[in-house]
Design a protein around this motif. Structure first.
Motif, PDB file in Angstrom:
ATOM      1  N   LEU A 182       5.611  -4.305   7.851  1.00  0.00           N
ATOM      2  CA  LEU A 182       4.235  -4.172   8.341  1.00  0.00           C
ATOM      3  C   LEU A 182       3.261  -4.600   7.259  1.00  0.00           C
ATOM      4  O   LEU A 182       3.500  -4.399   6.065  1.00  0.00           O
ATOM      5  CB  LEU A 182       3.937  -2.713   8.708  1.00  0.00           C
ATOM      6  N   LEU A 183       2.154  -5.140   7.697  1.00  0.00           N
ATOM      7  CA  LEU A 183       1.039  -5.446   6.815  1.00  0.00           C
ATOM      8  C   LEU A 183      -0.031  -4.412   7.108  1.00  0.00           C
ATOM      9  O   LEU A 183      -0.575  -4.364   8.213  1.00  0.00           O
ATOM     10  CB  LEU A 183       0.515  -6.861   7.079  1.00  0.00           C
ATOM     11  N   GLN A 184      -0.278  -3.556   6.119  1.00  0.00           N
ATOM     12  CA  GLN A 184      -1.289  -2.502   6.279  1.00  0.00           C
ATOM     13  C   GLN A 184      -2.645  -3.116   5.933  1.00  0.00           C
ATOM     14  O   GLN A 184      -2.835  -3.655   4.858  1.00  0.00           O
ATOM     15  CB  GLN A 184      -0.970  -1.351   5.324  1.00  0.00           C
ATOM     16  N   VAL A 185      -3.576  -3.066   6.880  1.00  0.00           N
ATOM     17  CA  VAL A 185      -4.891  -3.672   6.675  1.00  0.00           C
ATOM     18  C   VAL A 185      -5.986  -2.652   6.963  1.00  0.00           C
ATOM     19  O   VAL A 185      -5.736  -1.596   7.534  1.00  0.00           O
ATOM     20  CB  VAL A 185      -5.074  -4.935   7.558  1.00  0.00           C
ATOM     21  N   MET A 186      -7.185  -2.998   6.588  1.00  0.00           N
ATOM     22  CA  MET A 186      -8.361  -2.145   6.805  1.00  0.00           C
ATOM     23  C   MET A 186      -8.141  -0.747   6.216  1.00  0.00           C
ATOM     24  O   MET A 186      -8.409   0.265   6.849  1.00  0.00           O
ATOM     25  CB  MET A 186      -8.721  -2.062   8.294  1.00  0.00           C
ATOM     26  N   HIS A 187      -7.593  -0.725   5.003  1.00  0.00           N
ATOM     27  CA  HIS A 187      -7.357   0.524   4.276  1.00  0.00           C
ATOM     28  C   HIS A 187      -6.499   1.495   5.074  1.00  0.00           C
ATOM     29  O   HIS A 187      -6.728   2.698   5.101  1.00  0.00           O
ATOM     30  CB  HIS A 187      -8.676   1.176   3.860  1.00  0.00           C
ATOM     31  N   GLY A 188      -5.502   0.953   5.760  1.00  0.00           N
ATOM     32  CA  GLY A 188      -4.565   1.798   6.499  1.00  0.00           C
ATOM     33  C   GLY A 188      -5.014   2.159   7.897  1.00  0.00           C
ATOM     34  O   GLY A 188      -4.375   2.972   8.560  1.00  0.00           O
ATOM     35  N   GLN A 189      -6.082   1.546   8.374  1.00  0.00           N
ATOM     36  CA  GLN A 189      -6.557   1.829   9.724  1.00  0.00           C
ATOM     37  C   GLN A 189      -5.820   1.010  10.781  1.00  0.00           C
ATOM     38  O   GLN A 189      -5.786   1.390  11.943  1.00  0.00           O
ATOM     39  CB  GLN A 189      -8.067   1.548   9.830  1.00  0.00           C
ATOM     40  N   ARG A 190      -5.241  -0.125  10.381  1.00  0.00           N
ATOM     41  CA  ARG A 190      -4.506  -1.007  11.292  1.00  0.00           C
ATOM     42  C   ARG A 190      -3.249  -1.493  10.588  1.00  0.00           C
ATOM     43  O   ARG A 190      -3.207  -1.617   9.368  1.00  0.00           O
ATOM     44  CB  ARG A 190      -5.337  -2.233  11.689  1.00  0.00           C
ATOM     45  N   PHE A 191      -2.224  -1.825  11.406  1.00  0.00           N
ATOM     46  CA  PHE A 191      -0.964  -2.335  10.874  1.00  0.00           C
ATOM     47  C   PHE A 191      -0.505  -3.510  11.733  1.00  0.00           C
ATOM     48  O   PHE A 191      -0.467  -3.409  12.954  1.00  0.00           O
ATOM     49  CB  PHE A 191       0.114  -1.243  10.894  1.00  0.00           C
ATOM     50  N   VAL A 192      -0.150  -4.617  11.085  1.00  0.00           N
ATOM     51  CA  VAL A 192       0.363  -5.795  11.768  1.00  0.00           C
ATOM     52  C   VAL A 192       1.881  -5.793  11.558  1.00  0.00           C
ATOM     53  O   VAL A 192       2.354  -5.774  10.424  1.00  0.00           O
ATOM     54  CB  VAL A 192      -0.249  -7.098  11.199  1.00  0.00           C
ATOM     55  N   ILE A 193       2.638  -5.797  12.660  1.00  0.00           N
ATOM     56  CA  ILE A 193       4.099  -5.817  12.562  1.00  0.00           C
ATOM     57  C   ILE A 193       4.513  -7.272  12.397  1.00  0.00           C
ATOM     58  O   ILE A 193       4.398  -8.073  13.332  1.00  0.00           O
ATOM     59  CB  ILE A 193       4.759  -5.198  13.805  1.00  0.00           C
ATOM     60  N   SER A 251      -7.465   0.273  -6.169  1.00  0.00           N
ATOM     61  CA  SER A 251      -6.648   0.432  -4.967  1.00  0.00           C
ATOM     62  C   SER A 251      -7.516   0.435  -3.712  1.00  0.00           C
ATOM     63  O   SER A 251      -7.077  -0.002  -2.644  1.00  0.00           O
ATOM     64  CB  SER A 251      -5.802   1.702  -5.043  1.00  0.00           C
ATOM     65  N   ALA A 252      -8.724   0.904  -3.802  1.00  0.00           N
ATOM     66  CA  ALA A 252      -9.628   0.902  -2.646  1.00  0.00           C
ATOM     67  C   ALA A 252     -10.046  -0.510  -2.273  1.00  0.00           C
ATOM     68  O   ALA A 252     -10.318  -0.803  -1.110  1.00  0.00           O
ATOM     69  CB  ALA A 252     -10.862   1.756  -2.938  1.00  0.00           C
ATOM     70  N   LEU A 253     -10.079  -1.410  -3.240  1.00  0.00           N
ATOM     71  CA  LEU A 253     -10.455  -2.793  -2.973  1.00  0.00           C
ATOM     72  C   LEU A 253      -9.310  -3.607  -2.378  1.00  0.00           C
ATOM     73  O   LEU A 253      -9.534  -4.674  -1.836  1.00  0.00           O
ATOM     74  CB  LEU A 253     -10.944  -3.465  -4.258  1.00  0.00           C
ATOM     75  N   SER A 254      -8.099  -3.106  -2.498  1.00  0.00           N
ATOM     76  CA  SER A 254      -6.942  -3.823  -1.988  1.00  0.00           C
ATOM     77  C   SER A 254      -7.055  -3.959  -0.470  1.00  0.00           C
ATOM     78  O   SER A 254      -6.992  -2.974   0.252  1.00  0.00           O
ATOM     79  CB  SER A 254      -5.663  -3.072  -2.356  1.00  0.00           C
ATOM     80  N   PRO A 255      -7.207  -5.190   0.062  1.00  0.00           N
ATOM     81  CA  PRO A 255      -7.415  -5.369   1.493  1.00  0.00           C
ATOM     82  C   PRO A 255      -6.146  -5.206   2.328  1.00  0.00           C
ATOM     83  O   PRO A 255      -6.212  -4.914   3.506  1.00  0.00           O
ATOM     84  CB  PRO A 255      -7.949  -6.796   1.601  1.00  0.00           C
ATOM     85  N   ALA A 256      -4.973  -5.406   1.708  1.00  0.00           N
ATOM     86  CA  ALA A 256      -3.739  -5.334   2.482  1.00  0.00           C
ATOM     87  C   ALA A 256      -2.571  -4.935   1.587  1.00  0.00           C
ATOM     88  O   ALA A 256      -2.607  -5.140   0.378  1.00  0.00           O
ATOM     89  CB  ALA A 256      -3.450  -6.694   3.119  1.00  0.00           C
ATOM     90  N   GLU A 257      -1.551  -4.376   2.231  1.00  0.00           N
ATOM     91  CA  GLU A 257      -0.355  -3.959   1.512  1.00  0.00           C
ATOM     92  C   GLU A 257       0.833  -4.068   2.450  1.00  0.00           C
ATOM     93  O   GLU A 257       0.724  -3.767   3.648  1.00  0.00           O
ATOM     94  CB  GLU A 257      -0.526  -2.516   1.040  1.00  0.00           C
ATOM     95  N   LEU A 258       1.969  -4.514   1.936  1.00  0.00           N
ATOM     96  CA  LEU A 258       3.187  -4.582   2.741  1.00  0.00           C
ATOM     97  C   LEU A 258       3.891  -3.235   2.692  1.00  0.00           C
ATOM     98  O   LEU A 258       4.043  -2.642   1.628  1.00  0.00           O
ATOM     99  CB  LEU A 258       4.131  -5.660   2.206  1.00  0.00           C
ATOM    100  N   VAL A 259       4.307  -2.739   3.857  1.00  0.00           N
ATOM    101  CA  VAL A 259       5.055  -1.492   3.944  1.00  0.00           C
ATOM    102  C   VAL A 259       6.220  -1.674   4.912  1.00  0.00           C
ATOM    103  O   VAL A 259       6.197  -2.554   5.771  1.00  0.00           O
ATOM    104  CB  VAL A 259       4.172  -0.297   4.391  1.00  0.00           C
ATOM    105  N   ILE A 260       7.237  -0.848   4.751  1.00  0.00           N
ATOM    106  CA  ILE A 260       8.397  -0.886   5.631  1.00  0.00           C
ATOM    107  C   ILE A 260       8.377   0.353   6.495  1.00  0.00           C
ATOM    108  O   ILE A 260       8.104   1.458   6.012  1.00  0.00           O
ATOM    109  CB  ILE A 260       9.700  -0.965   4.813  1.00  0.00           C
ATOM    110  N   GLY A 261       8.637   0.177   7.781  1.00  0.00           N
ATOM    111  CA  GLY A 261       8.662   1.298   8.706  1.00  0.00           C
ATOM    112  C   GLY A 261       9.888   1.245   9.582  1.00  0.00           C
ATOM    113  O   GLY A 261      10.628   0.269   9.593  1.00  0.00           O
ATOM    114  N   THR A 262      10.093   2.318  10.334  1.00  0.00           N
ATOM    115  CA  THR A 262      11.216   2.409  11.275  1.00  0.00           C
ATOM    116  C   THR A 262      10.661   2.735  12.656  1.00  0.00           C
ATOM    117  O   THR A 262       9.863   3.662  12.805  1.00  0.00           O
ATOM    118  CB  THR A 262      12.200   3.515  10.841  1.00  0.00           C
ATOM    119  N   VAL A 263      11.075   1.950  13.647  1.00  0.00           N
ATOM    120  CA  VAL A 263      10.643   2.197  15.025  1.00  0.00           C
ATOM    121  C   VAL A 263      11.292   3.498  15.488  1.00  0.00           C
ATOM    122  O   VAL A 263      12.520   3.633  15.451  1.00  0.00           O
ATOM    123  CB  VAL A 263      11.037   1.035  15.954  1.00  0.00           C
TER     124      VAL A 263
END
Length: 154
Positions: A131-142, A16-28
């Motif tokens: 959202l695309l969670q990148v950099m181990h959760g340090q950044r998120f691309v909407i 899981s630490a090697l996973s570079p990105a993950e899709l997540v759903i969020g609410t504004v």
């Protein structure tokens, strides 16, 4: 068995630490400044860690109003008693403007706001986003707004 369980847990954490990105759903939760809630156990995401794509930024097209000037019109009639040849003098303006433009999305007319057709509105509180969670959760691309089944076509 304890050693095997520990090794399996280490292997899962490494994967899981090697996973570079993950899709997540969020609410504004707020639009200005932008805040997004992803999980109740996680802090609200704020503007410095959020990157917006073109799909979630407001886009609009101004409605251009215009008129035409018509001048130098001629007008005449022929009759057995003689003809007329009175010119229409002056300048005449048309009053037609481009106001009835029909743009639709999912069968609904697009919003006209402040003299522009709103092609894509900006994010608003309550919007669900992908959202695309990148950099181990340090950044998120909407990536996009998301809709529940049938919501967009209703």
């Amino acid at each position: 068995m304890e050693l095997l369980d520990a090794l399996q847990q280490i292997a899962q954490q490494s994967a899981s630490a090697l996973s570079p990105a993950e899709l997540v759903i969020g609410t504004v939760t707020a639009a200005d400044p932008l805040e997004i809630s992803v999980d109740t156990a996680m802090d609200t995401l704020r503007a410095p860690v959020l990157y917006l794509t073109a799909a979630v930024v407001e886009k609009k097209i101004p409605i251009l109003r215009h008129t035409h000037r018509i001048s130098g019109l001629g007008h005449s009639h022929a009759a057995p008693e003689g003809g007329t040849s009175t010119d229409l003098t002056g300048t005449y303006e048309t009053s037609e403007a481009l106001e009835d433009i029909a743009c639709t999305e999912f069968g609904k007319p697009l919003l006209v706001k402040d003299g522009s057709i709103l092609l894509n509105r900006g994010l608003e509180a309550g919007d669900k986003v992908l959202l695309l969670q990148v950099m181990h959760g340090q950044r998120f691309v909407i990536l996009s707004r998301i809709f529940e089944s049938g919501e967009a076509s209703a």
